[in-house]
Design a protein around this motif. Structure first.
Motif: not given
Length: 261
Positions: A61-64, A69-70, A78-79
């Motif tokens: 996944g990505y934490v951006c 944004y997750i 989450y956003h």
């Protein structure tokens, strides 16, 4: 099971313009996943600006956008969204205070084309060559952003900008004349906290890999922190372990040091 978080620029890939991602680092991350560890990107970039050659390695996944944004595989967990009216007000304030900003939304990027600077032309060229969506009019109906970055100059009213933006975003001073702005209460560390809660994991099972001042919060929060040898002075002082540079086996070496591969 452990959960690993990797910064991109200066950690996974070089910052010399070639954006080189060493094969030994890719293979090490794949091995870490094969060994039962979760591997996440944790970046200031928004999701749209995580290149395919990075995604293709295979991450869980990505934490951006500095924790705004997750994403877990194809599911958005989450956003944090900022109202468009506030985004536009901030953009006009950046123009007023002489801050040359890159406004970053999950699906695309925006700039204020009226701000004439070397950064503007480089950004237009970069996004055009990469076939990435770029909006150049802050009055566009699509103009919105999750977080943003900016460049300032001797004639910029930086203190006025800092005082204004404090109501909405946290200011991070990066190297040179560059700054990064993340929504209040959000950071790379908050993204880690969210996922530890989601997976019901302990902080000690978290490992972070970074190189710059925007990695300090996650380095201080995680159970274990790694800084690339070419990292910023503050990041080098903060990290639990210093590994090699991007092109000197840094990622693989750190994963071996902790017994993750």
């Amino acid at each position: 099971m452990n959960i690993l978080f990797f910064d991109i620029d200066g950690t996974l890939i070089t910052t010399d313009g070639t954006r080189f991602f060493p094969e030994d680092a890719k293979e090490a991350i794949r091995k870490a996943r094969d060994n039962g560890n979760l591997c996440f990107i944790n970046t200031g970039r928004v999701y749209a600006n995580v290149d395919d050659f990075i995604r293709d390695v295979g991450f869980d996944g990505y934490v951006c956008g500095c924790g705004s944004y997750i994403r877990l595989h194809d599911e958005v967990l989450y956003h944090k969204k900022t109202e468009q009216s506030i985004c536009r007000e901030i953009a006009y304030k950046c123009r007023e205070f002489g801050i040359h900003a890159l406004f970053e939304y999950t699906d695309y990027t925006c700039i204020d084309y009226t701000m004439n600077s070397p950064e503007r032309d480089k950004l237009v060229r970069y996004f055009s060559e990469g076939n990435k969506k770029l909006i150049t009019d802050i009055d566009s109906s699509e103009f919105i952003f999750d977080k943003f970055s900016g460049w300032y100059y001797p004639d910029s009213r930086l203190n006025d900008f800092k005082n204004y933006i404090a109501a909405y975003f946290d200011y991070i001073d990066r190297e040179g004349n560059f700054c990064e702005l993340q929504p209040i209460g959000h950071s790379k560390a908050s993204g880690i906290e969210f996922l530890l809660d989601y997976f019901d994991m302990q902080v000690d099972n978290s490992y972070v890999f970074g190189d710059g001042n925007n990695d300090l919060q996650m380095m201080r929060y995680a159970g274990h922190s790694v800084c690339m040898r070419n990292g910023s002075e503050e990041a080098l002082k903060t990290a639990e372990y210093i590994t090699g540079s991007v092109t000197d086996g840094g990622i693989a070496g750190a994963l071996k040091h902790y017994g993750l591969i």
